[in-house]
Each structure stands twice: as structure tokens, then as C-alpha cells.
Motif scaffolding. Structure first.
Motif, short mmCIF file in Angstrom:
data_model
loop_
_atom_site.label_atom_id
_atom_site.label_comp_id
_atom_site.label_asym_id
_atom_site.label_seq_id
_atom_site.Cartn_x
_atom_site.Cartn_y
_atom_site.Cartn_z
N VAL A 45 -48.55 32.29 12.36
CA VAL A 45 -48.02 32.05 13.70
C VAL A 45 -46.54 31.82 13.53
N ASN A 46 -45.73 32.61 14.22
CA ASN A 46 -44.27 32.55 14.04
C ASN A 46 -43.90 32.70 12.55
N ASN A 47 -44.58 33.63 11.88
CA ASN A 47 -44.36 33.94 10.47
C ASN A 47 -44.67 32.77 9.55
N ASN A 48 -45.56 31.88 9.97
CA ASN A 48 -45.92 30.74 9.14
C ASN A 48 -47.44 30.58 9.14
N ALA A 49 -48.02 30.51 7.93
CA ALA A 49 -49.47 30.39 7.82
C ALA A 49 -49.94 28.95 7.76
N LEU A 50 -49.02 27.99 7.50
CA LEU A 50 -49.41 26.59 7.42
C LEU A 50 -49.48 25.95 8.81
N VAL A 51 -48.54 26.30 9.67
CA VAL A 51 -48.43 25.69 11.00
C VAL A 51 -49.77 25.67 11.76
N PRO A 52 -50.49 26.77 11.90
CA PRO A 52 -51.72 26.73 12.69
C PRO A 52 -52.84 25.91 12.07
N THR A 53 -52.70 25.53 10.80
CA THR A 53 -53.74 24.72 10.16
C THR A 53 -53.51 23.22 10.32
N GLU A 54 -52.31 22.81 10.78
CA GLU A 54 -51.97 21.39 10.83
C GLU A 54 -52.78 20.65 11.89
N ARG A 55 -53.31 19.49 11.50
CA ARG A 55 -54.07 18.65 12.42
C ARG A 55 -53.43 17.28 12.60
N ALA A 56 -52.76 16.75 11.57
CA ALA A 56 -52.03 15.49 11.65
C ALA A 56 -51.12 15.42 10.43
N VAL A 57 -49.93 14.82 10.62
CA VAL A 57 -48.96 14.73 9.53
C VAL A 57 -48.39 13.32 9.48
N GLY A 58 -48.51 12.67 8.34
CA GLY A 58 -47.84 11.40 8.11
C GLY A 58 -46.53 11.67 7.41
N GLN A 59 -45.44 11.09 7.89
CA GLN A 59 -44.12 11.43 7.35
C GLN A 59 -43.30 10.18 7.04
N VAL A 60 -42.48 10.28 5.99
CA VAL A 60 -41.42 9.31 5.72
C VAL A 60 -40.14 10.11 5.54
N ARG A 61 -39.03 9.60 6.06
CA ARG A 61 -37.76 10.30 5.87
C ARG A 61 -36.58 9.39 6.20
N ILE A 62 -35.44 9.71 5.60
CA ILE A 62 -34.20 9.02 5.93
C ILE A 62 -33.77 9.47 7.32
N THR A 68 -36.94 6.76 9.52
CA THR A 68 -37.95 7.06 10.52
C THR A 68 -39.23 7.38 9.79
N ARG A 69 -40.29 7.07 10.41
CA ARG A 69 -41.59 7.28 9.79
C ARG A 69 -42.62 7.33 10.89
N GLY A 70 -43.78 7.91 10.62
CA GLY A 70 -44.80 7.90 11.64
C GLY A 70 -45.85 8.97 11.47
N LEU A 71 -46.75 9.02 12.43
CA LEU A 71 -47.85 9.97 12.44
C LEU A 71 -47.58 11.01 13.53
N HIS A 72 -47.50 12.28 13.11
CA HIS A 72 -47.26 13.38 14.03
C HIS A 72 -48.59 14.09 14.30
N VAL A 73 -48.91 14.31 15.56
CA VAL A 73 -50.19 14.93 15.93
C VAL A 73 -49.93 16.04 16.95
N PRO A 74 -50.89 16.97 17.10
CA PRO A 74 -50.72 18.03 18.10
C PRO A 74 -50.57 17.45 19.51
N ASN A 75 -49.81 18.17 20.33
CA ASN A 75 -49.64 17.77 21.72
C ASN A 75 -49.45 19.01 22.58
N ALA A 76 -49.15 18.80 23.83
CA ALA A 76 -49.02 19.93 24.75
C ALA A 76 -47.90 20.88 24.33
N SER A 77 -46.85 20.34 23.69
CA SER A 77 -45.72 21.18 23.30
C SER A 77 -46.00 21.95 22.02
N SER A 78 -46.55 21.29 21.02
CA SER A 78 -46.82 21.97 19.75
C SER A 78 -48.06 22.83 19.83
#
Length: 262
Positions: A45-62, A68-78
């Protein structure tokens, strides 16, 4: 006539999760000409094979003067993956985490504990211990279909990141140690498969840098809980049937050869 003793071979213990891919290049892993699309046959999808498989992402970053840190989940936009296996059209980390994340400062070189848990159809992501620790939780039906996860670490020129003391446990396996992942001016990616039922993935994230504190996504790590298409992951029972089938063919061929020789 003495009774014949029957020997029953014990079934080997099944590993909880297995490392099926390790690399250091996003494009070679997830884009149209990469491992997921070419070797595993996943649609893009949009030349990416990982994107359509994502169900939830935990992230840490500067981020700016904080982290910033948190749990990213599917929504109406994604996009919501309904029916299961379709729907997500943009990487979940392109969208704000639940509750807007958190903004406590990182300490240079100091490890921060994290865990991500799937219980039934609820995913819970925790970062830190004691004062300042934060937990996010989300319940969606398709979390029950998560069967793999990707660990990704990335840092720019003046920083480094390490995911260490990684362990995985589920209803069958307790504290399976996983390989540490680190990146300095690089990217590191590990794909694990074989997730079944409730599980807990835990470890420590250490962000470090030299000189001025970096900002944005210069140092970041993601734990991507994904749903690999069933056809792309041979089940243990399928492998067992294939092995038995190959064995039966071999026996048949040997018998034919013996009759021909006679």
C-alpha cells in the motif's frame, strides 16, 4: 513371545517466537522491492508492505526539549483494518499517540523500561517505572489477530539507541530472551513471528547522544505489532504435515526401487 516395547518419540518443545528477518535498511525490508513484498509475497500500500500489517505501535523518540512516547493505533485517518488484513494505508507513527503521549525528559544514557502486552483484544503499552511512568491501553477486535512483531531502532549522526534485556513470554513460554538491538548513525530491524494468544514483550530503551541534544525523530525506536497474512506464515502443523508427506513419498520410492531390483 516377549512383548514388543513401543517407543513414542517426545514432541519437541515449540519455540514461542522466532527471528525470521534481521536487517539494517528500511527499503530492503518493507518497500515494494524488499523482503516482505518479494520474499514473503505481501501486497503493498503506497509502495509499502509493512504499513497494511500494522495493528499497534509502541514508540520512544527524542522530541524537542523533551521526549515523546506512546501507543499508536489505527484510526479514521490512518485507516481501520476492517475487514481484518486491510484498511491501514499510512504508518501509524505518522499520527499522534493515544492521549498525546508524554513529555518527561530523557536522561542521556539512562535505560528506561518498557513493556507491551496483548491480553485478549486489548493492547497495553507501558514506559518507565515509578513516578512519571505512563501506561496506554486500547481495545479493538483486530488486536486478537496480531501474530508477529517488528523491533526497529534508528539514530542520526550524534546519537545512539539500544533496546536491551529483551524478553518475550506467553501462555506456553516464560521469559524467552531475544537479541538486543542497537543503532548508531544507522537503522536496525528484527522481525519475529509465531505470536499466539496473550503475550508480553519487555525490555529497556537507552537513548544517548553527544553534543547538543537532538530533536525530532533523530533517535527513535518502535515496537510494531503486526498481522502477517496467514499464507505468508506456514503453521507448525502445516510444516509437520509436509514433512510427513515427504517422508511417505520417500518410503514409497524406496519400495518401488526395491521391487524393481528384485
Amino acid at each position: 513371545m516377549a512383548p514388543v516395547a513401543m517407543v513414542v518419540a517426545a514432541m519437541p518443545a515449540q519455540a514461542a517466537v522466532t527471528l525470521s528477518y534481521s536487517g539494517n535498511n528500511d527499503a530492503a525490508f518493507e518497500l515494494g522491492g524488499g523482503y516482505l513484498a518479494v520474499t514473503r509475497g505481501l501486497p503493498t500500500v503506497n509502495n509499502n508492505a509493512l504499513v497494511p500489517t500494522e495493528r499497534a505501535v509502541g514508540q520512544v523518540r527524542i522530541g524537542g526539549n523533551s521526549y515523546t512516547r506512546g501507543l499508536h493505533v489505527p484510526n479514521a485517518s490512518s485507516g481501520e483494518p476492517v475487514p481484518v488484513g486491510t484498511g491501514v494505508v499510512n504508518a501509524l507513527t505518522n499520527y499522534a499517540p493515544l492521549g498525546g503521549g508524554s513529555t518527561l525528559p530523557w536522561v542521556n544514557g539512562s535505560p528506561v523500561e518498557f513493556s507491551i502486552v496483548r491480553t485478549g483484544t486489548t493492547v497495553t503499552y507501558s514506559l518507565g517505572v515509578g513516578p512519571g511512568a505512563t501506561t496506554w491501553s486500547s481495545t479493538k477486535g483486530y488486536y486478537g489477530d496480531i501474530n508477529a512483531f517488528v523491533l526497529r531502532a534508528r539514530s542520526g549522526t550524534n546519537g545512539g539507541i539500544a533496546l536491551s534485556d529483551l524478553s518475550y513470554s506467553d501462555l506456553m513460554t516464560t521469559n524467552q530472551a531475544l537479541a538486543s538491538l542497537s543503532a548508531t548513525n544507522a537503522t536496525a530491524i528484527n522481525l519475529y513471528e509465531g505470536v499466539v494468544g496473550d503475550f508480553r514483550l519487555a525490555g529497556k530503551a537507552t537513548l544517548s547522544w553527544t553534543g547538543q541534544r537532538p530533536n525530532g525523530s533523530n533517535i527513535a525506536a518502535q515496537i510494531k505489532l503486526i498481522e502477517m497474512p496467514v499464507s505468508a506464515i506456514p503453521e507448525p502443523a502445516t510444516w509437520a504435515m509436509m514433512i510427513i508427506g515427504f517422508g511417505a513419498v520417500g518410503v514409497s520410492l524406496r519400495r518401488k526401487g526395491a521391487r524393481a531390483t528384485a
